[in-house]
Design a protein around this motif. Structure first.
Motif, PDB file in Angstrom:
ATOM      1  N   ILE A  55       0.974  -1.161  -0.041  1.00  0.00           N
ATOM      2  CA  ILE A  55       0.137  -0.082   0.121  1.00  0.00           C
ATOM      3  C   ILE A  55       0.877   1.366   0.059  1.00  0.00           C
ATOM      4  O   ILE A  55       2.173   0.997   0.110  1.00  0.00           O
ATOM      5  CB  ILE A  55      -0.915   0.026   1.268  1.00  0.00           C
ATOM      6  N   PRO A  56       0.229   2.332  -0.261  1.00  0.00           N
ATOM      7  CA  PRO A  56       1.119   3.613  -0.111  1.00  0.00           C
ATOM      8  C   PRO A  56       2.249   3.763   0.868  1.00  0.00           C
ATOM      9  O   PRO A  56       1.746   3.559   2.105  1.00  0.00           O
ATOM     10  CB  PRO A  56       0.395   4.728  -0.297  1.00  0.00           C
ATOM     11  N   SER A  57       3.526   3.884   0.805  1.00  0.00           N
ATOM     12  CA  SER A  57       4.418   3.820   1.841  1.00  0.00           C
ATOM     13  C   SER A  57       4.069   4.938   2.944  1.00  0.00           C
ATOM     14  O   SER A  57       4.301   4.774   4.371  1.00  0.00           O
ATOM     15  CB  SER A  57       5.828   4.091   1.290  1.00  0.00           C
ATOM     16  N   PHE A  58       3.493   5.982   2.336  1.00  0.00           N
ATOM     17  CA  PHE A  58       3.439   6.929   3.596  1.00  0.00           C
ATOM     18  C   PHE A  58       2.205   6.367   4.773  1.00  0.00           C
ATOM     19  O   PHE A  58       2.287   6.530   5.816  1.00  0.00           O
ATOM     20  CB  PHE A  58       2.628   8.261   2.925  1.00  0.00           C
ATOM     21  N   ARG A  64       2.154   2.852  11.458  1.00  0.00           N
ATOM     22  CA  ARG A  64       3.292   2.207  12.336  1.00  0.00           C
ATOM     23  C   ARG A  64       3.548   3.263  13.299  1.00  0.00           C
ATOM     24  O   ARG A  64       3.488   2.692  14.710  1.00  0.00           O
ATOM     25  CB  ARG A  64       4.434   1.653  11.449  1.00  0.00           C
ATOM     26  N   VAL A  65       3.908   4.530  13.126  1.00  0.00           N
ATOM     27  CA  VAL A  65       3.982   5.342  14.213  1.00  0.00           C
ATOM     28  C   VAL A  65       2.829   5.857  14.886  1.00  0.00           C
ATOM     29  O   VAL A  65       3.086   5.747  16.158  1.00  0.00           O
ATOM     30  CB  VAL A  65       4.520   6.745  13.410  1.00  0.00           C
ATOM     31  N   LEU A  66       1.594   5.683  14.239  1.00  0.00           N
ATOM     32  CA  LEU A  66       0.521   6.004  15.264  1.00  0.00           C
ATOM     33  C   LEU A  66       0.430   5.087  16.279  1.00  0.00           C
ATOM     34  O   LEU A  66      -0.042   5.039  17.575  1.00  0.00           O
ATOM     35  CB  LEU A  66      -0.616   6.290  14.456  1.00  0.00           C
ATOM     36  N   LYS A  67       0.510   3.717  15.813  1.00  0.00           N
ATOM     37  CA  LYS A  67       0.433   2.517  16.871  1.00  0.00           C
ATOM     38  C   LYS A  67       1.679   2.532  17.778  1.00  0.00           C
ATOM     39  O   LYS A  67       1.380   2.279  19.081  1.00  0.00           O
ATOM     40  CB  LYS A  67       0.363   1.245  16.108  1.00  0.00           C
ATOM     41  N   ARG A  97      12.058  13.879   0.084  1.00  0.00           N
ATOM     42  CA  ARG A  97      13.216  13.881   1.238  1.00  0.00           C
ATOM     43  C   ARG A  97      12.853  12.764   2.233  1.00  0.00           C
ATOM     44  O   ARG A  97      11.736  12.434   2.543  1.00  0.00           O
ATOM     45  CB  ARG A  97      13.137  15.434   1.838  1.00  0.00           C
ATOM     46  N   PRO A  98      13.924  12.350   2.840  1.00  0.00           N
ATOM     47  CA  PRO A  98      13.837  11.473   4.085  1.00  0.00           C
ATOM     48  C   PRO A  98      12.918  12.193   5.107  1.00  0.00           C
ATOM     49  O   PRO A  98      13.226  13.330   5.446  1.00  0.00           O
ATOM     50  CB  PRO A  98      15.327  11.080   4.433  1.00  0.00           C
ATOM     51  N   VAL A  99      11.943  11.345   5.604  1.00  0.00           N
ATOM     52  CA  VAL A  99      10.872  11.902   6.789  1.00  0.00           C
ATOM     53  C   VAL A  99      10.879  10.798   7.838  1.00  0.00           C
ATOM     54  O   VAL A  99      10.657   9.930   7.475  1.00  0.00           O
ATOM     55  CB  VAL A  99       9.745  12.501   6.165  1.00  0.00           C
ATOM     56  N   ASP A 100      11.290  11.208   8.800  1.00  0.00           N
ATOM     57  CA  ASP A 100      10.864  10.343  10.144  1.00  0.00           C
ATOM     58  C   ASP A 100       9.754  10.836  10.843  1.00  0.00           C
ATOM     59  O   ASP A 100       9.881  11.513  11.775  1.00  0.00           O
ATOM     60  CB  ASP A 100      12.253  10.386  11.141  1.00  0.00           C
ATOM     61  N   LEU A 101       8.622  10.204  10.531  1.00  0.00           N
ATOM     62  CA  LEU A 101       7.300  10.418  11.062  1.00  0.00           C
ATOM     63  C   LEU A 101       7.262  10.557  12.745  1.00  0.00           C
ATOM     64  O   LEU A 101       6.575  10.994  13.432  1.00  0.00           O
ATOM     65  CB  LEU A 101       6.165   9.781  10.457  1.00  0.00           C
ATOM     66  N   ALA A 102       8.240   9.488  13.045  1.00  0.00           N
ATOM     67  CA  ALA A 102       8.243   9.299  14.589  1.00  0.00           C
ATOM     68  C   ALA A 102       8.723  10.557  15.312  1.00  0.00           C
ATOM     69  O   ALA A 102       8.350  10.655  16.743  1.00  0.00           O
ATOM     70  CB  ALA A 102       9.198   8.248  14.879  1.00  0.00           C
ATOM     71  N   LYS A 103       9.459  11.350  14.756  1.00  0.00           N
ATOM     72  CA  LYS A 103       9.901  12.544  15.233  1.00  0.00           C
ATOM     73  C   LYS A 103       8.830  13.865  15.440  1.00  0.00           C
ATOM     74  O   LYS A 103       9.027  14.830  15.893  1.00  0.00           O
ATOM     75  CB  LYS A 103      11.001  13.085  14.660  1.00  0.00           C
ATOM     76  N   HIS A 104       7.765  13.692  14.788  1.00  0.00           N
ATOM     77  CA  HIS A 104       6.842  14.536  14.798  1.00  0.00           C
ATOM     78  C   HIS A 104       5.437  14.133  15.698  1.00  0.00           C
ATOM     79  O   HIS A 104       5.265  13.274  15.961  1.00  0.00           O
ATOM     80  CB  HIS A 104       5.973  14.604  13.099  1.00  0.00           C
ATOM     81  N   ASP A 105       4.778  15.480  15.928  1.00  0.00           N
ATOM     82  CA  ASP A 105       3.473  15.278  16.851  1.00  0.00           C
ATOM     83  C   ASP A 105       2.743  14.176  16.213  1.00  0.00           C
ATOM     84  O   ASP A 105       2.149  14.090  15.011  1.00  0.00           O
ATOM     85  CB  ASP A 105       2.773  16.397  16.945  1.00  0.00           C
ATOM     86  N   PRO A 106       2.182  13.184  16.948  1.00  0.00           N
ATOM     87  CA  PRO A 106       0.999  12.171  16.343  1.00  0.00           C
ATOM     88  C   PRO A 106      -0.268  12.868  15.939  1.00  0.00           C
ATOM     89  O   PRO A 106      -0.625  12.121  14.955  1.00  0.00           O
ATOM     90  CB  PRO A 106       0.774  11.543  17.520  1.00  0.00           C
ATOM     91  N   LEU A 176      -8.031  -0.069   2.996  1.00  0.00           N
ATOM     92  CA  LEU A 176      -8.956  -0.322   4.048  1.00  0.00           C
ATOM     93  C   LEU A 176      -8.533  -1.266   5.259  1.00  0.00           C
ATOM     94  O   LEU A 176      -8.917  -0.910   6.469  1.00  0.00           O
ATOM     95  CB  LEU A 176     -10.357  -0.494   3.471  1.00  0.00           C
ATOM     96  N   GLU A 177      -8.443  -2.399   4.912  1.00  0.00           N
ATOM     97  CA  GLU A 177      -7.776  -3.287   5.811  1.00  0.00           C
ATOM     98  C   GLU A 177      -6.814  -2.692   6.835  1.00  0.00           C
ATOM     99  O   GLU A 177      -7.033  -2.790   8.139  1.00  0.00           O
ATOM    100  CB  GLU A 177      -7.076  -4.556   5.465  1.00  0.00           C
ATOM    101  N   ALA A 178      -5.694  -2.185   6.385  1.00  0.00           N
ATOM    102  CA  ALA A 178      -4.693  -1.595   7.124  1.00  0.00           C
ATOM    103  C   ALA A 178      -5.167  -0.597   8.066  1.00  0.00           C
ATOM    104  O   ALA A 178      -4.787  -0.494   9.396  1.00  0.00           O
ATOM    105  CB  ALA A 178      -3.751  -0.996   6.244  1.00  0.00           C
ATOM    106  N   PHE A 179      -6.248   0.354   7.563  1.00  0.00           N
ATOM    107  CA  PHE A 179      -6.734   1.501   8.260  1.00  0.00           C
ATOM    108  C   PHE A 179      -7.588   0.973   9.297  1.00  0.00           C
ATOM    109  O   PHE A 179      -7.604   1.540  10.418  1.00  0.00           O
ATOM    110  CB  PHE A 179      -7.418   2.471   7.601  1.00  0.00           C
ATOM    111  N   VAL A 180      -8.695   0.024   9.120  1.00  0.00           N
ATOM    112  CA  VAL A 180      -9.531  -0.369  10.032  1.00  0.00           C
ATOM    113  C   VAL A 180      -8.602  -1.167  11.137  1.00  0.00           C
ATOM    114  O   VAL A 180      -8.844  -0.882  12.486  1.00  0.00           O
ATOM    115  CB  VAL A 180     -10.287  -1.239   9.427  1.00  0.00           C
TER     116      VAL A 180
END
Length: 233
Positions: A55-58, A64-67, A97-106, A176-180
């Motif tokens: 699925i889209p990598s974003f 993953r980061v939200l979990k 650009r490389p982005v580390d979502l874990a470093k940002h506000d959930p 949808l499965e991943a989001f649910v």
């Protein structure tokens, strides 16, 4: 990562060299249009860049980061993140650009997930199947027209929703499965984040243009509807 540092790092012994290296950095970025594109367009771009994510990598990274970091955040998906933070994230992601979502506000990450679904060119659930889901939800139970004391078999409507999910395009179903699956985890931590199923449905279903009943049934009977698990009843 060390690979990124090795690729983009360079001698910094003069201003001129520094400027040249910066321009080379930008030349190595691979822009990708994520927001406002269709799922198939996003996946085609990813595949061209050698990304084999299902699925889209974003979305994979955001979920993953939200979990990992967002489950204790009160009002996740309801409280807006910083508009500046979301705009910067969006710009960097689409610039490649490389982005580390874990470093940002959930909350900013969750807000960007909502933005992704809101701007998606084609809804995850196509309009005809979504319309059928609404029809199922509003249809009277068979018990209402049957003999006195007759009870409705709950599996009848559940199987109708399963029918819809099985007819989604494979990519749409995977998204949808991943989001649910994420929503289930968020709701299971509602004692801390205050986002139970009903609260999530209020803020999520308008964003993904999907019948609330399809999302709620997906959350309640996930294994049966998506994983071919045993019937819940």
């Amino acid at each position: 990562s060390s690979g990124i540092n090795a690729e983009y790092g360079g001698p910094q012994n003069s201003t001129a060299v520094s400027v040249v290296n910066h321009e080379n950095d930008n030349a190595n970025y691979k822009p990708i249009k994520i927001f406002g594109a269709s799922l198939t367009e996003i996946m085609a771009q990813q595949q061209q860049q050698g990304d084999t994510s299902p699925i889209p990598s974003f979305l994979l990274n955001a979920f993953r980061v939200l979990k990992q970091k967002g489950l204790n955040e009160e009002g996740l998906f309801r409280i807006s993140g910083s508009m500046n933070d979301m705009a910067t994230l969006r710009e960097n992601i689409e610039a490649g650009r490389p982005v580390d979502l874990a470093k940002h506000d959930p909350h900013a990450v969750a807000g960007l997930v909502k933005t992704f679904f809101r701007e998606l060119k084609d809804s995850v659930v196509p309009s005809d199947l979504n319309g059928y889901a609404v029809t199922i939800a509003t249809a009277p139970d068979a018990a209402n027209s049957g003999s006195a004391g007759e009870t409705q078999d709950p599996m009848i409507k559940i199987n109708e929703y399963k029918f819809i999910i099985e007819r989604l395009p494979p990519l749409n179903k995977a998204v949808l499965e991943a989001f649910v699956e994420l929503l289930i985890v968020v709701a299971s931590n509602s004692a801390r984040n205050k986002m139970n199923e009903n609260n999530l449905l209020r803020v999520i279903t308008p964003t993904i243009h999907c019948a609330p009943q399809l999302v709620s049934q997906s959350m309640r009977y996930f294994n049966y509807l998506y994983k071919d698990g045993p019937p819940p009843f």
